[in-house]
Structure formats: structure tokens, C-alpha cells
Scaffold this active site. Structure first.
Site, short mmCIF file in Angstrom:
data_model
loop_
_atom_site.label_atom_id
_atom_site.label_comp_id
_atom_site.label_asym_id
_atom_site.label_seq_id
_atom_site.Cartn_x
_atom_site.Cartn_y
_atom_site.Cartn_z
N CYS A 56 0.82 -1.20 0.00
CA CYS A 56 0.00 0.00 0.00
C CYS A 56 0.87 1.27 0.00
O CYS A 56 2.03 1.24 0.39
CB CYS A 56 -0.91 0.01 1.22
SG CYS A 56 -2.05 -1.38 1.27
N GLU A 58 0.70 3.88 1.94
CA GLU A 58 1.11 4.29 3.28
C GLU A 58 2.38 3.56 3.71
O GLU A 58 3.33 4.16 4.22
CB GLU A 58 0.01 4.01 4.30
CG GLU A 58 -1.30 4.72 4.02
CD GLU A 58 -2.28 3.88 3.21
OE1 GLU A 58 -1.89 3.33 2.14
OE2 GLU A 58 -3.44 3.78 3.62
#
Length: 142
Positions: A56, A58
Site C-alpha cells: 500500500c 502508506e
């Protein structure tokens, strides 16, 4: 955190999603991570044919920062192309965020640059944090 810093972070996460490798989901995500010293790292999602190996946005931004020696974060902004909803971190990312503290800011955005702001600990209530590994156990401490 001042408004200019928030806007900069949100604009950077919006730009970061342009680098997304999302050939399976066609779901672009970008992130911009603000370190306590003011350094900003961006990240995007990188998918894989073996879906479980997808990373991801993040986590990409955090791994970049940690690999450069940063461990203290002030805020992260995340973006996608969702028009009517704010993008939220997945469960794995929420756990990854609280690894670095339960009291820093998460800005979940829309493409129009509006945002919702929460603390990392609010996103993952009753989270498992590093300090839990130091608590007494049946067989004694580690």
C-alpha cells in the site's frame, strides 16, 4: 499543524498516486508522510499478481522514511480517486501506522482536496503496540 503544511501534504499525496502500479485493481493510492524534522516522503501502491504481496501507499512511504533513518512522524495524508468518500487506510496499514505511535495525524482525502483528520490510535482502537511486548506474561517477560 498549520494550514499550509496540511495543504502541501495533501497536494503531494495526490501527485504521488500518479506513480501507482495498479494493473490489477485499477485503484490508485498515494501517500505523503511528514517526519518530525519536516522531511516528506511520498509513496504509492504497488500491486503484484500474487495479491497478498501488494504494498500500500502508506507502507511504501513509511518504509522509504525508515530506510533513510526516520522513526518519528507527525502526519500522513492519503489519496485515491474516490469522489464521494474519503480514502481510509486498510487494516494492515493501520497496524503499520500505530507501530510508530498512536497520536499522530492521518489526513484521509478526496480528489477535491477536502479531508478528514484522525489520530492513528483512533483508526485502530485497542491496537497492539510495541510496548505490549514488554508486559508481563504467563511465562514471564521475554
Amino acid at each position: 499543524m498549520d494550514t499550509g503544511t496540511i495543504v502541501d501534504l495533501i497536494e503531494r499525496c495526490q501527485k504521488a498516486k500518479a506513480h501507482s502500479y495498479n494493473r490489477y485493481s485499477n485503484f490508485r493510492v498515494g501517500a505523503a508522510l511528514l517526519c518530525q524534522d519536516g522531511t516528506i516522503y511520498t509513496g504509492c501502491n504497488v500491486e503484484n499478481a500474487s495479491y497478498g504481496l501488494t504494498i500500500c501507499a502508506e507502507r511504501t512511504a513509511i518504509v522509504k522514511a525508515v530506510s533513510e533513518g526516520h522513526r518519528m512522524f507527525t502526519a500522513i495524508a492519503i489519496s485515491s480517486d474516490l469522489v464521494h468518500e474519503f480514502i481510509t487506510p486498510c487494516g494492515a496499514c493501520r497496524q503499520f501506522l500505530v507501530e510508530f505511535g498512536v497520536d499522530w495525524e492521518v489526513f484521509m482525502t478526496k480528489p477535491d482536496l477536502t479531508y478528514k483528520r484522525m489520530k492513528t490510535g483512533e483508526l485502530l482502537p485497542l491496537c497492539f503496540v510495541p510496548e505490549a511486548l514488554e508486559k508481563d506474561r504467563v511465562n514471564g517477560p521475554a
